[in-house]
Design an enzyme around this catalytic site. Structure first.
Site, PDB file in Angstrom:
ATOM      1  N   GLU A 428      23.894  -6.252 -77.682  1.00  0.00           N
ATOM      2  CA  GLU A 428      23.352  -6.363 -76.246  1.00  0.00           C
ATOM      3  C   GLU A 428      23.760  -5.863 -75.189  1.00  0.00           C
ATOM      4  OE1 GLU A 428      23.324 -10.461 -75.174  1.00  0.00           O
ATOM      5  OE2 GLU A 428      22.286 -10.124 -73.313  1.00  0.00           O
ATOM      6  N   ASP A 509      25.224 -12.078 -75.817  1.00  0.00           N
ATOM      7  CA  ASP A 509      26.030 -12.995 -74.892  1.00  0.00           C
ATOM      8  C   ASP A 509      25.842 -14.543 -75.168  1.00  0.00           C
ATOM      9  OD1 ASP A 509      26.788 -10.824 -73.290  1.00  0.00           O
ATOM     10  OD2 ASP A 509      25.203 -10.930 -71.852  1.00  0.00           O
ATOM     11  N   ASP A 511      24.749 -16.929 -73.985  1.00  0.00           N
ATOM     12  CA  ASP A 511      23.808 -17.664 -72.872  1.00  0.00           C
ATOM     13  C   ASP A 511      22.457 -17.719 -73.492  1.00  0.00           C
ATOM     14  OD1 ASP A 511      23.143 -15.045 -72.818  1.00  0.00           O
ATOM     15  OD2 ASP A 511      23.625 -14.772 -70.573  1.00  0.00           O
ATOM     16  N   ASP A 513      19.717 -15.944 -72.432  1.00  0.00           N
ATOM     17  CA  ASP A 513      19.169 -14.801 -72.600  1.00  0.00           C
ATOM     18  C   ASP A 513      19.682 -14.226 -73.982  1.00  0.00           C
ATOM     19  OD1 ASP A 513      17.749 -14.833 -70.237  1.00  0.00           O
ATOM     20  OD2 ASP A 513      18.981 -13.351 -69.266  1.00  0.00           O
TER      21      ASP A 513
END
Ligand code: 0RA
Length: 649
Positions: A428, A509, A511, A513
């Site tokens: 990403e 990541d 997180d 997202d």
């Protein structure tokens, strides 16, 4: 052995001698732990039967320090009166006569034990010693056996005001080799399943072998419905409560009862677990096909009736996508395809299950039209996706996505051309992609940075062309070099043998997202390159959340709890010690060395393998990986370090 054995007892002895000579025939392999644990199930089954008969609500299993094991129930107690045919007590018959357990009382009473196995006597035969204690009619009785042979009479040893049976046995180590200790985890998970399948039955397991006694209790008033709920615990379900279906049909041998719990979620996988008389049939069988038939016809019928179906009918795979189901059949005389009972073959069961499910599920849809619509919508989406993947092939060929253009410019390929040693990281963002390119092992690791969110293919099923206009998707198809579309018979369809990389690793990541992007990628792979997932080529990288440093020591933490634990550890006896804490907000914040060390180095990294199987195991994995319990989590990661861990979708 006493001299006054009559003909009956001699027969008994011959029977038990046979078990000692060929334990494998009766109990399974005595060298790999299966026969050893089968002994427990055999004894527990009798207590479960007392529950099924309505006389027992608790089973207590104790693993003793001397490696004997006892099973206590609060049922009626084994009968102690004289048995006419054998001239010994009924209890002694049950303890020593092969198969006596099932034949003793041929009313509908015996469901699990009578049909499960060989009876307590077979366990007695392979035990160094076995003792039975019976509470019945205000009296406590006890009898002892060694290698299946009685060494005492059934004696009254006291009084009591309850009823029940305790059987204690110590496996004979001249018969069991290699694995000779009871495995707590195996016992725990099997008996948990037993308690799910017997609503209301309390099973308490106590392990007294270690320094501290360890106890767990399983008790589910909701039975199989709770089982299904637990399997779906971490999923987004389409309806809050499992659909419960029950029915019964009388056949010549007695009543056949069927009980099912069904719940759909937004997952892709399907998990249907089938049982006959509380025994798991891992390969399904006639109950499974009955359920499948009913689901397909019922959901298609409902969809048509409600005008929710535009074109083709829904396939079986479509209607079962995201389904978790338990099917529990009780049958007075079932047949299986093999000794291990992996597959039920009693043909009448298919019709019984099909009829019951069809009728009850229709009723449910009539009463719960909004749930019915959600389930149909999900199946329709699966069906459209199937159609889209079929079209994809032609489309990509026409547009030259596959052949034309060669490898995508953004791809930092690896040097090796041997797919079996190659991996591709789908990363990403460009900055993370940069670190990954620098940090990687360029011989075997390729990096493909993907910018921003990839297209949500679920929303584009009506317009496949759009899916393939998406840049990131084109890039992936070209980099993998293995085609697109799930139907292996189609020319140009996705074919794992053409994959340029053995491992497709999604690295986002840590997180929300990142999790979203991962889901979008998995969705694309599932819809258009399913064999990659089914054949185990897809992995999730597992980057850390924190770096903790003290002087030259660097440590990494994958959760807040682990961060705290490591800080404590680094401080040691000095509470004032200076510990550096860096929180990684994204992969891009890690320098190439750190990224390599924590997430990409095949020697040390932890990855999740994406699977569509065994929801149950995976749930436990999820709990462990993402849960609060830090020591457990660490132990888990160590045990499953590298590529051993699964992520079920
Ligand atoms: C035969 C008949 C009855 C109970 C049992 C066996 C029985 C066996 C075991 C083994 C472990 N626990 C058990 N509990 C019961 C029925 C006796 C009656 O009618 O009272």
């Amino acid at each position: 052995m006493s001299e006054d054995y009559d003909a009956g007892s001699i027969q008994v002895l011959e029977g038990l001698e046979a078990v000692r000579k060929r334990p494998g025939m009766y109990l399974g392999d005595p060298h790999d732990g299966s026969a050893l644990h089968h002994c427990i199930w055999e004894v527990v089954d009798n207590s479960v039967d007392e529950h099924l008969a309505g006389f027992n609500d608790t089973v207590e299993v104790v693993l003793h320090p001397d490696h004997s094991l006892s099973v206590r129930d609060y049922g009626r107690g084994i009968p102690v009166d004289q048995h006419d045919e054998f001239g010994i007590s009924a209890a002694e018959v049950i303890m020593t006569k092969l198969h006596a357990g099932g034949k003793f009382d041929n009313s509908s009473y015996k469901v699990s034990g009578g049909l499960h196995g060989v009876g307590v006597s077979a366990v007695n035969a392979v035990s160094e010693w076995m003792e039975v204690v019976i509470h019945r009619d205000g009296t406590v009785y006890k009898q002892r056996f060694e290698a299946g042979v009685r060494v005492s009479d059934l004696e009254a040893i006291g009084t009591c005001d309850d009823t029940g049976t305790t059987i204690t046995f110590k496996p004979d180590l001249s018969i069991f080799t290699n694995i000779i200790e009871f495995d707590f985890d195996q016992i725990d998970s099997r008996l948990k399943e037993t308690s799910f399948l017997n609503a209301g039955l309390r099973i308490v397991i106590t392990d007294e072998r270690g320094d501290e006694a360890h106890q767990v209790e399983h008790h589910y008033e909701g039975g199989i419905s709770e089982f299904v709920k637990q399997l779906n615990a971490r999923r987004e379900t389409l309806h809050p409560d499992p659909i419960l279906i029950a029915g019964e049909k009388e056949i010549e041998k007695g009543p056949v009862t069927v009980e099912l719990a069904l719940q759909w979620s937004d997952a892709f996988s399907e998990s249907i677990q089938c049982y006959t008389n509380i025994i798991r049939n891992k390969d399904g069988g006639t109950h499974m096909s009955g359920l499948r038939g009913a689901l397909t016809s019922c959901i298609n019928g409902y969809a048509k009736k409600k005008n929710l179906l535009k074109n083709d009918g829904l396939s079986g795979d479509d209607v079962r996508e995201g389904l978790v189901a338990i099917v529990s059949v009780k049958h007075p005389d079932p047949s299986f395809s093999s000794q291990t009972k992996d597959k039920l073959v009693s043909s009448e069961v298919a019709g019984i299950v099909q009829t019951v499910v069809y009728e009850k599920l229709n009723e449910f849809f009539e009463e719960n039209p909004s749930v019915g619509k959600l389930i149909v919508d999900k199946a329709v989406l699966a069906s459209k996706a199937r159609e889209a993947a079929r079209k994809a092939r032609d489309l990509t060929r026409r547009k030259g996505v596959l052949e034309g253009g060669g490898l995508p410019g953004k791809l930092a390929d690896c040097q090796s051309r041997k797919p079996e040693e190659c991996e591709i990281y789908l990363v990403e963002g460009d900055s993370a992609g940069g670190s990954a390119k620098t940090g990687r092992d360029r011989r075997t690791q390729a990096i493909l940075p993907l910018r921003g969110k990839i297209l949500n293919v679920e929303r584009q099923m009506h317009n496949v062309a759009k899916v393939f206009q998406n840049n990131e998707i084109q890039t992936m198809i070209r980099a993998f070099g293995a085609g697109v579309g799930n139907n292996e018979d189609d020319e140009g369809a996705f074919n794992t043998e053409k994959l340029r990389y053995n491992k497709l690793i999604i690295m986002t990541d840590a997180d929300v997202d990142g999790a979203h992007i991962r889901t979008l990628m998995l969705t694309f792979l599932w819809r258009f390159m399913r064999p990659a997932i089914e054949k185990g080529h897809v992995y999730i990288a597992h980057p850390p959340l924190y770096q903790l440093s003290k002087g030259k020591i660097n440590r990494y933490a994958f959760s807040d709890e682990e961060r705290d634990a490591i800080i404590d550890e680094l401080r040691g006896d000095n509470p004032a010690a200076k510990i550096g804490v860096q929180r990684y907000k994204g992969l891009g914040e890690m320098n190439p060395e750190q990224l390599w060390e924590t997430t990409m180095n095949p020697e040390t990294r932890t990855m999740l393998k994406v699977t569509v199987k065994e929801a149950e195991e995976t749930d436990r994995m999820f709990e462990t990986l993402m849960g609060e319990d830090v020591p457990e989590r660490r132990a888990f990661i160590e045990r499953h370090a590298k590529e051993g861990t699964n992520l079920d979708i």
